[in-house]
Design an enzyme around this catalytic site. Structure first.
Site, PDB file in Angstrom:
ATOM      1  N   CYS A   9     -32.832 -19.466 -20.673  1.00  0.00           N
ATOM      2  CA  CYS A   9     -32.938 -18.500 -19.565  1.00  0.00           C
ATOM      3  C   CYS A   9     -31.526 -18.222 -19.058  1.00  0.00           C
ATOM      4  CB  CYS A   9     -33.859 -19.028 -18.455  1.00  0.00           C
ATOM      5  SG  CYS A   9     -33.324 -20.579 -17.697  1.00  0.00           S
ATOM      6  N   ASN A  12     -30.616 -21.988 -16.578  1.00  0.00           N
ATOM      7  CA  ASN A  12     -31.085 -23.286 -17.108  1.00  0.00           C
ATOM      8  C   ASN A  12     -31.438 -24.277 -15.992  1.00  0.00           C
ATOM      9  OD1 ASN A  12     -29.806 -26.003 -19.221  1.00  0.00           O
ATOM     10  ND2 ASN A  12     -31.834 -25.107 -19.213  1.00  0.00           N
ATOM     11  N   CYS A  14     -34.438 -23.177 -13.783  1.00  0.00           N
ATOM     12  CA  CYS A  14     -35.835 -22.863 -13.426  1.00  0.00           C
ATOM     13  C   CYS A  14     -36.727 -22.728 -14.665  1.00  0.00           C
ATOM     14  CB  CYS A  14     -35.917 -21.572 -12.612  1.00  0.00           C
ATOM     15  SG  CYS A  14     -35.007 -21.597 -11.053  1.00  0.00           S
ATOM     16  N   ARG A  15     -36.610 -21.585 -15.341  1.00  0.00           N
ATOM     17  CA  ARG A  15     -37.577 -21.260 -16.398  1.00  0.00           C
ATOM     18  C   ARG A  15     -37.435 -22.107 -17.655  1.00  0.00           C
ATOM     19  NH1 ARG A  15     -36.089 -15.076 -16.498  1.00  0.00           N
ATOM     20  NH2 ARG A  15     -34.094 -16.069 -15.991  1.00  0.00           N
ATOM     21  N   SER A  16     -36.217 -22.172 -18.213  1.00  0.00           N
ATOM     22  CA  SER A  16     -36.103 -22.867 -19.513  1.00  0.00           C
ATOM     23  C   SER A  16     -36.309 -24.382 -19.405  1.00  0.00           C
ATOM     24  CB  SER A  16     -34.806 -22.504 -20.252  1.00  0.00           C
ATOM     25  OG  SER A  16     -33.667 -22.895 -19.529  1.00  0.00           O
ATOM     26  N   ASP A 126     -37.850 -13.782 -13.485  1.00  0.00           N
ATOM     27  CA  ASP A 126     -36.873 -14.696 -12.882  1.00  0.00           C
ATOM     28  C   ASP A 126     -37.355 -15.056 -11.476  1.00  0.00           C
ATOM     29  OD1 ASP A 126     -34.747 -15.913 -11.715  1.00  0.00           O
ATOM     30  OD2 ASP A 126     -33.261 -14.463 -12.416  1.00  0.00           O
TER      31      ASP A 126
HETATM   32  P1  4NP Z   1     -33.338 -19.457 -14.407  1.00  0.00           P
HETATM   33  O1  4NP Z   1     -33.233 -18.924 -12.889  1.00  0.00           O
HETATM   34  O2  4NP Z   1     -32.566 -18.471 -15.264  1.00  0.00           O
HETATM   35  O3  4NP Z   1     -34.792 -19.418 -14.682  1.00  0.00           O
HETATM   36  O4  4NP Z   1     -32.741 -20.842 -14.412  1.00  0.00           O
HETATM   37  C1  4NP Z   1     -32.029 -18.553 -12.289  1.00  0.00           C
HETATM   38  C2  4NP Z   1     -31.180 -19.534 -11.804  1.00  0.00           C
HETATM   39  C3  4NP Z   1     -30.005 -19.161 -11.169  1.00  0.00           C
HETATM   40  C4  4NP Z   1     -29.677 -17.825 -11.035  1.00  0.00           C
HETATM   41  C5  4NP Z   1     -30.525 -16.856 -11.536  1.00  0.00           C
HETATM   42  C6  4NP Z   1     -31.702 -17.231 -12.171  1.00  0.00           C
HETATM   43  N1  4NP Z   1     -28.480 -17.458 -10.369  1.00  0.00           N
HETATM   44  O5  4NP Z   1     -28.242 -16.244 -10.236  1.00  0.00           O
HETATM   45  O6  4NP Z   1     -27.707 -18.338  -9.951  1.00  0.00           O
END
Ligand code: 4NP
Length: 161
Positions: A9, A12, A14-16, A126
């Protein structure tokens, strides 16, 4: 040799790592850890070294699942180290392919939602800037796609068990 999955993602956190932990749980539950292993990474450097997002951890904990990990950034070496690379959204997908200009590894990069059986979403949304409801929806979708992916790997004979 184990078949190696990499969930990717943006951050790294939340989703992945959610997908990685859900998949690890399914692999253990079904006695498949000797056949398949998984890891996760982010396309960005924003959260390198960080633990998973607390909100995602709470969502998984409420489902009896762990949410362990330490964020790392996707690197082109991952094209060699993994058999299947699962992008959470189209932006992740494009960013991964951009790191393989020769196109040699494009075949092993897929949108994770392709494997979901009960959701029609094309991307894992997201959840970072949203509320708790977003994390619940993401966890449902990740679970669905993890189960669908295992079914696919078994049916295709990619991994035999
Ligand atoms: P992820 O979520 O890609 O599912 O881990 C996010 C985590 C951080 C950010 C965006 C999405 N950020 O903009 O910091």
């Amino acid at each position: 040799m184990k078949y190696k999955l990499l969930f990717v993602c943006l951050g790294n956190i939340c989703r992945s790592p959610g997908a990685e932990n859900i998949m690890n749980h399914l692999l253990e539950e079904r006695g498949l850890t000797r056949y398949i292993s998984c890891d996760s990474a982010g396309t960005s450097s924003y959260h390198i070294g960080d633990p998973p997002d607390r909100r995602m951890s709470i969502t998984l904990k409420n489902r009896g699942l762990p949410h362990q990990g330490e964020a790392r950034q996707f690197t082109p070496i991952d094209f060699w180290d993994f058999d299947l690379i699962l992008a959470m959204d189209r932006s992740n997908f494009r960013d991964i392919l951009a790191l393989d200009p020769s196109g040699d590894h494009h075949e092993k990069v897929k949108l994770f939602c392709e494997f979901a059986r009960h959701h029609s979403l094309q991307e894992v949304p997201d959840p970072y800037y949203g509320g708790p409801d977003g994390f619940e929806k993401v966890a449902d979708l990740l679970h669905d796609a993890c189960e669908g992916l295992l079914e696919y790997l078994n049916q295709q004979g990619t991994v035999k068990w």
